[in-house]
Design an enzyme around this catalytic site. Structure first.
Site, PDB file in Angstrom:
ATOM      1  N   GLU A   1       0.949  -1.117   0.081  1.00  0.00           N
ATOM      2  CA  GLU A   1       0.150   0.203   0.183  1.00  0.00           C
ATOM      3  C   GLU A   1       1.283   1.017   0.199  1.00  0.00           C
ATOM      4  O   GLU A   1       2.087   1.462   0.753  1.00  0.00           O
ATOM      5  CB  GLU A   1      -0.903   0.123   1.564  1.00  0.00           C
TER       6      GLU A   1
ATOM      7  N   LYS B   1       3.861   6.801   2.802  1.00  0.00           N
ATOM      8  CA  LYS B   1       4.271   5.543   4.174  1.00  0.00           C
ATOM      9  C   LYS B   1       3.839   4.817   1.986  1.00  0.00           C
ATOM     10  O   LYS B   1       3.074   4.073   2.114  1.00  0.00           O
ATOM     11  CB  LYS B   1       3.538   5.854   5.155  1.00  0.00           C
TER      12      LYS B   1
ATOM     13  N   THR C   1       4.676  -9.210   9.131  1.00  0.00           N
ATOM     14  CA  THR C   1       4.377  -9.337   8.500  1.00  0.00           C
ATOM     15  C   THR C   1       3.820  -8.017   8.061  1.00  0.00           C
ATOM     16  O   THR C   1       3.306  -7.902   7.057  1.00  0.00           O
ATOM     17  CB  THR C   1       2.917  -9.685   9.350  1.00  0.00           C
TER      18      THR C   1
ATOM     19  N   ARG D   1       3.350   4.425  16.171  1.00  0.00           N
ATOM     20  CA  ARG D   1       1.986   5.699  16.166  1.00  0.00           C
ATOM     21  C   ARG D   1       0.926   4.911  16.145  1.00  0.00           C
ATOM     22  O   ARG D   1      -0.521   5.384  16.226  1.00  0.00           O
ATOM     23  CB  ARG D   1       2.342   5.930  14.890  1.00  0.00           C
TER      24      ARG D   1
ATOM     25  N   GLN E   1       3.059  -5.819  17.283  1.00  0.00           N
ATOM     26  CA  GLN E   1       2.079  -5.171  17.838  1.00  0.00           C
ATOM     27  C   GLN E   1       1.888  -4.646  19.612  1.00  0.00           C
ATOM     28  O   GLN E   1       1.443  -3.898  19.938  1.00  0.00           O
ATOM     29  CB  GLN E   1       0.635  -4.537  16.867  1.00  0.00           C
TER      30      GLN E   1
ATOM     31  N   ASP F   1      -3.051 -15.592  22.351  1.00  0.00           N
ATOM     32  CA  ASP F   1      -3.489 -15.809  21.743  1.00  0.00           C
ATOM     33  C   ASP F   1      -3.782 -16.802  21.766  1.00  0.00           C
ATOM     34  O   ASP F   1      -3.165 -18.155  22.241  1.00  0.00           O
ATOM     35  CB  ASP F   1      -1.751 -15.156  21.831  1.00  0.00           C
TER      36      ASP F   1
ATOM     37  N   THR G   1      -4.584  -9.375  16.284  1.00  0.00           N
ATOM     38  CA  THR G   1      -4.281 -10.263  15.933  1.00  0.00           C
ATOM     39  C   THR G   1      -4.267  -9.882  13.771  1.00  0.00           C
ATOM     40  O   THR G   1      -4.464  -8.849  13.014  1.00  0.00           O
ATOM     41  CB  THR G   1      -5.634 -11.291  15.763  1.00  0.00           C
TER      42      THR G   1
ATOM     43  N   GLY H   1      -6.981  -4.889  14.777  1.00  0.00           N
ATOM     44  CA  GLY H   1      -6.405  -6.400  13.682  1.00  0.00           C
ATOM     45  C   GLY H   1      -7.478  -6.139  12.379  1.00  0.00           C
ATOM     46  O   GLY H   1      -6.630  -6.789  11.167  1.00  0.00           O
TER      47      GLY H   1
ATOM     48  N   ASP I   1      -7.778  -4.523   9.296  1.00  0.00           N
ATOM     49  CA  ASP I   1      -7.595  -3.072   8.134  1.00  0.00           C
ATOM     50  C   ASP I   1      -7.600  -3.311   7.397  1.00  0.00           C
ATOM     51  O   ASP I   1      -6.165  -2.938   6.506  1.00  0.00           O
ATOM     52  CB  ASP I   1      -6.481  -3.379   9.299  1.00  0.00           C
TER      53      ASP I   1
ATOM     54  N   LYS J   1     -10.571  -9.250   5.985  1.00  0.00           N
ATOM     55  CA  LYS J   1      -9.794  -9.301   7.517  1.00  0.00           C
ATOM     56  C   LYS J   1     -10.723  -8.767   8.134  1.00  0.00           C
ATOM     57  O   LYS J   1     -10.409  -7.270   8.573  1.00  0.00           O
ATOM     58  CB  LYS J   1      -8.496  -8.620   7.351  1.00  0.00           C
TER      59      LYS J   1
END
Lengths: 355, 355
Positions: free
Chosen positions: B66, B79, B94, B122, B150, B171, B211, B235, B237, B241
């Protein structure tokens, strides 16, 4: 320390301005352009494999900043490029650029390169490549209107690919023409500075326009241009910036890189959305004819497309390993355990305490 | 040689992975996050000044690359970020990222920075900032579901901004929870590893889900979550997902960064396009209420927005001058005479012959 750095960072190859100057000088500018044009041509032949979209553009009163992404499914590239005509008043470039090549499967960048020079080189290579399909047979003389930063690159590319050695220069600023002439005569070009665009066109088989004003400046009107020539119009490359008279476009067969983008940015932005144009990948792949007669008036309305930057990045990424000692940037964090990104702080603090 | 380089190149400041580790270590991670959250908050307060667009995404079978551009009219940033969940199997991250800050008036880049670490920082800072408006008063305990790269950044940000010191981890991979616990307990966090999401939620005032699977994995169902808590769902995003059960979203007041992007990428992609959401800039600027009652169920459906990266780049660009010896990259060509780009080859060849 070295070993901690190696595990903490995934290196990205870096081509600086000096590296590109080195690379081109070692390969030789004409060999470099020839190889680059071949790469661009090969990529146009596999046009359907590329993700294509008009570039992202952030316009401001003084100029534009653009991002130009594309991908062939295996590699992803993008270029950052600005266009700020008033920059030259501040001693800065109108156009500067850099780009990144990345691996699609992992998403990791593999190369960061300067692209101010590479853009100039690929723009010349693209223009000349298109002209091998569009210019009249046995062309020997080119008018070069606009003698700024791009002009010498056009000259070298057209000599490399079409053998054009005779150039007729015109610029509203004679100092620009003198700069261009001085750069080219030492390489054996036959260069004449002209005092009007009309004079520059005398005897020209090919007319290249590469002016930089961000406005609709009509550089070529229809009465100035005779049938049978090829016009390589590359300066009209953003909304509100054109060089070619509408009536001249209407008379000609117009060829473009990627229609969707050129409708927004090219000289054809002045025409109706259904004015017929031919995408060059069709010509290069042999699906459509380029020039068919000696009297045909052809125009390449070039704006620069993302696949050309992709080609340029892939080309230098391959060449640099052969000619340069590759430098690397610590751009991407690489912890030993991917999910332990935070652990880098701990490792870093321990290293610092030990040191 | 030095002088020739200075005239031929316009320098761009460079922040490597090691530089960001240095910078954060010198400032202190909690002070760094506090300053970063303040910058993000200030930029959300002037939301109208930013050019906003959903990010450019190139999807492939293994992931997504992206580009996230934005500008406040004075500075432009973008970015580059990838998301490749299977990368961890290859020992790769990831998510990796880098970014650029540029001057809008000239179009020249001024900073290139690693952003794998900065994105993690951030993202934590943004989540905690939003929670200062949305979490129940006097929150002390957070469930942290998903203990990957994260998770620790969320923990530090919530302690810094909200004083949360008690964490309940879950987890699917216990090793991830153990890694997270080991990283956090040395900083004085009270950490419990739980064997089910339900167990992790016991006593939690705030539930953070981070996740990484690229699929609709329902981490939280509506029966698991009691009224009055705040859910920080970051997660989910990208398209396809999500983490949060549709029925849970329908029960809650849902807050987002930039609605147009979150409709595509966030957990609300599961809901009708007219499901009401509140953009956080309205809450931060005081135009709209955040949490109004102790029984309200609030969800921050965070996906990460370009202005947060802009804030992060501006923040480190300011800080680095104070804390680091700034390194520069030869990324942008700068000939003495802007129109004489080609002249760089001549100057370069002369330098090489002399050397």
């Amino acid at each position: 320390m070295q070993s901690s750095k190696q595990t903490a960072v995934s290196q990205v190859a870096f081509l600086s301005v000096q590296d590109v100057l080195d690379l081109v000088s070692r390969v030789g500018i004409e060999s470099f352009i020839k190889g680059l044009a071949n790469t661009i041509e090969d990529d146009f032949k596999r046009w359907a494999q590329f993700d294509k979209s008009p570039r992202f553009a952030a316009h401001s009163p003084e100029g534009v900043i653009e991002l130009m992404p594309t991908s062939d499914g295996q590699r992803f590239s993008f270029k950052y490029v600005n266009g700020h005509p008033k920059n030259t008043l501040l001693g800065l470039q109108t156009v500067t650029a850099f780009g990144v090549l990345a691996d699609v499967d992992s998403g990791y960048p593999v190369l960061l390169s300067e692209m101010t020079l590479l853009t100039a080189l690929r723009t010349g290579a693209t223009s000349a490549l298109m002209a091998t399909y569009l210019a009249p047979a046995n062309s020997t003389c080119m008018a070069l209107i606009g003698n700024g930063a791009q002009s010498e690159f056009q000259a070298f590319a057209f000599r490399t690919l079409l053998g054009i050695n005779t150039l007729r220069l015109y610029d509203v600023d004679t100092n620009a023409s003198k700069k261009c002439q001085a750069n080219l005569i030492q390489y054996g070009f036959d260069v004449t500075i002209c005092t009007s665009p009309e004079q520059a066109l005398v005897g020209a088989d090919i007319i290249t326009t590469c002016t930089a004003d961000k406005r609709n400046a009509t550089i070529l009107t229809t009465d100035m241009v005779k049938d049978g020539v090829h016009v390589n119009a590359i300066g009209g490359d953003c909304p509100g910036k054109a060089e070619i008279d509408k009536a001249l476009l209407l008379r000609a067969d117009v060829f473009v890189e990627y229609e969707e983008q050129t409708r927004i940015e090219g000289d054809i932005q002045q025409l109706a959305a259904d004015f017929p144009v031919i995408e060059m990948h069709n010509v290069i792949a042999g699906h459509t004819a380029g020039r068919t007669t000696q009297t045909q008036l052809t125009i390449f309305d070039g704006v620069g497309f993302a696949t050309e930057d992709f080609s340029a990045l892939c080309y230098v990424h391959k060449l640099m390993k052969q000619y340069l000692s590759v430098k690397e940037l610590e751009l991407i964090a690489r912890p030993d355990e991917p999910r332990n990104l935070f652990g880098l702080f701990k490792a870093h603090n321990q290293t610092c305490k030990v040191a």
